[in-house]
Design a protein around this motif. Structure first.
Motif, mmCIF file in Angstrom:
data_model
loop_
_atom_site.group_PDB
_atom_site.id
_atom_site.type_symbol
_atom_site.label_atom_id
_atom_site.label_comp_id
_atom_site.label_asym_id
_atom_site.label_seq_id
_atom_site.Cartn_x
_atom_site.Cartn_y
_atom_site.Cartn_z
ATOM 1 N N LYS A 43 0.833 -1.213 0.000
ATOM 2 C CA LYS A 43 0.000 0.000 0.000
ATOM 3 C C LYS A 43 0.864 1.258 0.000
ATOM 4 O O LYS A 43 2.018 1.245 0.437
ATOM 5 N N SER A 44 0.276 2.345 -0.494
ATOM 6 C CA SER A 44 0.937 3.650 -0.442
ATOM 7 C C SER A 44 0.433 4.405 0.779
ATOM 8 O O SER A 44 -0.758 4.363 1.094
ATOM 9 N N VAL A 45 1.361 5.080 1.466
ATOM 10 C CA VAL A 45 1.036 5.737 2.729
ATOM 11 C C VAL A 45 1.434 7.209 2.667
ATOM 12 O O VAL A 45 2.572 7.545 2.316
ATOM 13 N N LEU A 46 0.502 8.070 3.041
ATOM 14 C CA LEU A 46 0.744 9.497 3.184
ATOM 15 C C LEU A 46 0.812 9.789 4.675
ATOM 16 O O LEU A 46 -0.195 9.710 5.378
ATOM 17 N N ASP A 47 2.016 10.099 5.162
ATOM 18 C CA ASP A 47 2.232 10.321 6.591
ATOM 19 C C ASP A 47 2.314 11.826 6.842
ATOM 20 O O ASP A 47 3.306 12.468 6.505
ATOM 21 N N LEU A 48 1.253 12.377 7.431
ATOM 22 C CA LEU A 48 1.140 13.819 7.642
ATOM 23 C C LEU A 48 1.573 14.183 9.060
ATOM 24 O O LEU A 48 1.369 13.410 9.992
ATOM 25 N N ALA A 49 2.170 15.367 9.201
ATOM 26 C CA ALA A 49 2.825 15.737 10.453
ATOM 27 C C ALA A 49 3.861 14.665 10.786
ATOM 28 O O ALA A 49 3.923 14.157 11.899
ATOM 29 N N SER A 50 4.671 14.338 9.782
ATOM 30 C CA SER A 50 5.576 13.178 9.865
ATOM 31 C C SER A 50 6.770 13.420 10.765
ATOM 32 O O SER A 50 7.505 12.478 11.097
ATOM 33 N N GLY A 51 7.003 14.675 11.183
ATOM 34 C CA GLY A 51 8.104 14.949 12.094
ATOM 35 C C GLY A 51 9.433 14.502 11.526
ATOM 36 O O GLY A 51 9.780 14.796 10.377
ATOM 37 N N THR A 52 10.188 13.777 12.316
ATOM 38 C CA THR A 52 11.497 13.285 11.879
ATOM 39 C C THR A 52 11.402 11.938 11.168
ATOM 40 O O THR A 52 12.416 11.290 10.928
ATOM 41 N N GLY A 53 10.173 11.514 10.851
ATOM 42 C CA GLY A 53 9.996 10.343 10.003
ATOM 43 C C GLY A 53 9.903 9.005 10.710
ATOM 44 O O GLY A 53 10.013 7.954 10.066
ATOM 45 N N VAL A 67 5.963 5.679 0.537
ATOM 46 C CA VAL A 67 5.661 6.475 1.724
ATOM 47 C C VAL A 67 6.119 7.907 1.466
ATOM 48 O O VAL A 67 7.278 8.145 1.117
ATOM 49 N N LEU A 68 5.198 8.837 1.626
ATOM 50 C CA LEU A 68 5.524 10.258 1.534
ATOM 51 C C LEU A 68 5.227 10.893 2.879
ATOM 52 O O LEU A 68 4.091 10.859 3.356
ATOM 53 N N GLY A 69 6.259 11.450 3.514
ATOM 54 C CA GLY A 69 6.092 12.158 4.778
ATOM 55 C C GLY A 69 6.068 13.651 4.542
ATOM 56 O O GLY A 69 6.935 14.180 3.839
ATOM 57 N N ILE A 70 5.080 14.336 5.105
ATOM 58 C CA ILE A 70 4.955 15.786 4.951
ATOM 59 C C ILE A 70 4.876 16.418 6.331
ATOM 60 O O ILE A 70 4.086 15.989 7.171
ATOM 61 N N GLN A 100 -2.850 23.908 3.641
ATOM 62 C CA GLN A 100 -2.701 24.411 2.274
ATOM 63 C C GLN A 100 -2.178 23.307 1.342
ATOM 64 O O GLN A 100 -1.566 23.592 0.316
ATOM 65 N N LEU A 101 -2.430 22.071 1.693
ATOM 66 C CA LEU A 101 -1.841 20.938 0.973
ATOM 67 C C LEU A 101 -2.325 20.896 -0.477
ATOM 68 O O LEU A 101 -3.515 20.901 -0.748
ATOM 69 N N ARG A 102 -1.374 20.830 -1.382
ATOM 70 C CA ARG A 102 -1.681 20.783 -2.815
ATOM 71 C C ARG A 102 -2.093 19.365 -3.196
ATOM 72 O O ARG A 102 -1.800 18.399 -2.478
ATOM 73 N N PRO A 103 -2.736 19.201 -4.355
ATOM 74 C CA PRO A 103 -2.944 17.848 -4.888
ATOM 75 C C PRO A 103 -1.576 17.212 -5.160
ATOM 76 O O PRO A 103 -0.704 17.834 -5.768
ATOM 77 N N LEU A 104 -1.392 16.004 -4.702
ATOM 78 C CA LEU A 104 -0.065 15.381 -4.721
ATOM 79 C C LEU A 104 0.206 14.547 -5.968
ATOM 80 O O LEU A 104 1.251 13.916 -6.077
ATOM 81 N N GLY A 105 -0.741 14.541 -6.910
ATOM 82 C CA GLY A 105 -0.496 13.845 -8.168
ATOM 83 C C GLY A 105 -0.830 12.376 -8.148
ATOM 84 O O GLY A 105 -0.682 11.687 -9.158
ATOM 85 N N ARG A 106 -1.240 11.896 -6.997
ATOM 86 C CA ARG A 106 -1.698 10.512 -6.886
ATOM 87 C C ARG A 106 -2.588 10.399 -5.663
ATOM 88 O O ARG A 106 -2.581 11.270 -4.788
ATOM 89 N N ARG A 107 -3.358 9.334 -5.603
ATOM 90 C CA ARG A 107 -4.236 9.117 -4.445
ATOM 91 C C ARG A 107 -3.697 7.946 -3.626
ATOM 92 O O ARG A 107 -3.459 6.868 -4.170
ATOM 93 N N PHE A 108 -3.498 8.192 -2.362
ATOM 94 C CA PHE A 108 -2.869 7.212 -1.481
ATOM 95 C C PHE A 108 -3.901 6.247 -0.903
ATOM 96 O O PHE A 108 -5.081 6.569 -0.773
ATOM 97 N N ARG A 135 -8.883 14.663 -0.491
ATOM 98 C CA ARG A 135 -8.732 14.705 -1.949
ATOM 99 C C ARG A 135 -7.456 14.017 -2.440
ATOM 100 O O ARG A 135 -7.296 13.795 -3.639
ATOM 101 N N ASN A 136 -6.560 13.685 -1.518
ATOM 102 C CA ASN A 136 -5.347 12.955 -1.883
ATOM 103 C C ASN A 136 -5.423 11.466 -1.553
ATOM 104 O O ASN A 136 -4.410 10.768 -1.610
ATOM 105 N N LEU A 137 -6.638 10.994 -1.222
ATOM 106 C CA LEU A 137 -6.830 9.586 -0.889
ATOM 107 C C LEU A 137 -7.703 8.901 -1.936
ATOM 108 O O LEU A 137 -8.617 9.504 -2.502
ATOM 109 N N ALA A 138 -7.424 7.621 -2.161
ATOM 110 C CA ALA A 138 -8.253 6.821 -3.053
ATOM 111 C C ALA A 138 -9.610 6.576 -2.394
ATOM 112 O O ALA A 138 -9.713 6.570 -1.159
ATOM 113 N N PRO A 139 -10.662 6.379 -3.172
ATOM 114 C CA PRO A 139 -11.967 6.042 -2.593
ATOM 115 C C PRO A 139 -11.863 4.810 -1.691
ATOM 116 O O PRO A 139 -11.277 3.796 -2.094
#
Length: 252
Positions: A43-53, A67-70, A100-108, A135-139
């Protein structure tokens, strides 16, 4: 004027890694949150407020394909990238404000957030964060959160023995009371404090639903078996009687 989350976390930097070794995190938060998120293999994971990862790295080790950490803090992201260079796992990081998160070009397939929505300045920002995640997540994708317990009793027994302290500042935000949370790290670092809010339960539920999420479910945080073995059951009685943290899951 309140200090922004970005400023607070820029000042913490690398010391943030030490939070996960404190008893509340090591034997409550970390095993509890990873258990709730469950199997991330393939699976693809969007980790928000990822801190030091910390969690970003853990999801990749557990088989996540991407995995994308933001995080809003450039200092935190710099530490995460340094750790990635030291032990390459293939995790990507970027500096970003979820409000203010932009569309990330894929749905996680999965999004995670540990102590994120409590930094929303008001109800509108809270909802906007939720919409930007949605809006950045798959259904059907799941969004997993870990937060301060909305109805935590601040006049209850001290949390100091678990490595943390949470105190009311006396100020009130639109989403809930403002609190000062301190991580009681050992010298030479010493205690690190930051100010956030403790949003009310209905704020989480109503704003997440307004953002498009369904199946909003609270999940209690338990103590791991390892924590009971390490300290004994009596040590955790205050934690269990007045849990300072609670998890939440919902579906896009």
């Amino acid at each position: 004027m309140t200090v922004s989350a970005q400023q607070q976390y820029d000042e913490i930097g690398e010391a943030f890694e030490g939070f996960k070794a404190l008893p509340l995190a090591q034997y409550g938060e970390v095993p509890g949150f990873l258990s709730m998120v469950g199997d991330v293999r393939g699976k693809s994971v969007l980790d928000l407020a990822s801190g030091t990862g910390f969690y970003s790295r853990e999801f990749k080790r557990r088989g996540a394909t991407e995995v994308l950490g933001i995080d809003i803090s450039g200092e935190m992201v710099a530490v995460a990238e340094k750790l990635e260079q030291r032990d390459p796992l293939g995790v990507r990081y970027e500096v970003g404000d979820v409000s203010q998160l932009r569309p990330l070009g894929r749905r996680f397939d999965i999004a995670t957030a540990v102590q994120l929505l409590n930094y929303a300045e008001d109800i509108a920002a809270f909802e906007q964060m939720g919409r930007n995640v949605h809006r950045n997540l798959a259904p059907g994708a799941e969004f997993f959160l870990l937060n301060q317990t909305p109805d935590y009793r601040f006049d209850g027994p001290s949390l100091d023995k678990y490595g943390f302290r949470s105190e009311l500042t006396g100020e009130e935000a639109e989403t809930g009371p403002r609190v000062q949370v301190s991580a009681l790290l050992d010298p030479p670092v010493g205690p690190i404090s930051f100010v956030t809010t403790c949003p009310r339960r209905e704020v989480y539920e109503e704003c997440l639903r307004a953002a498009g999420f369904g199946d909003v479910t609270w999940v209690p945080l338990k103590v791991s078996d390892a924590g009971v073995r390490e300290f004994g059951a009596d040590f955790w009685a205050d934690f269990l009687a007045n849990p300072p943290l609670e998890m939440l899951r919902c579906r896009a």
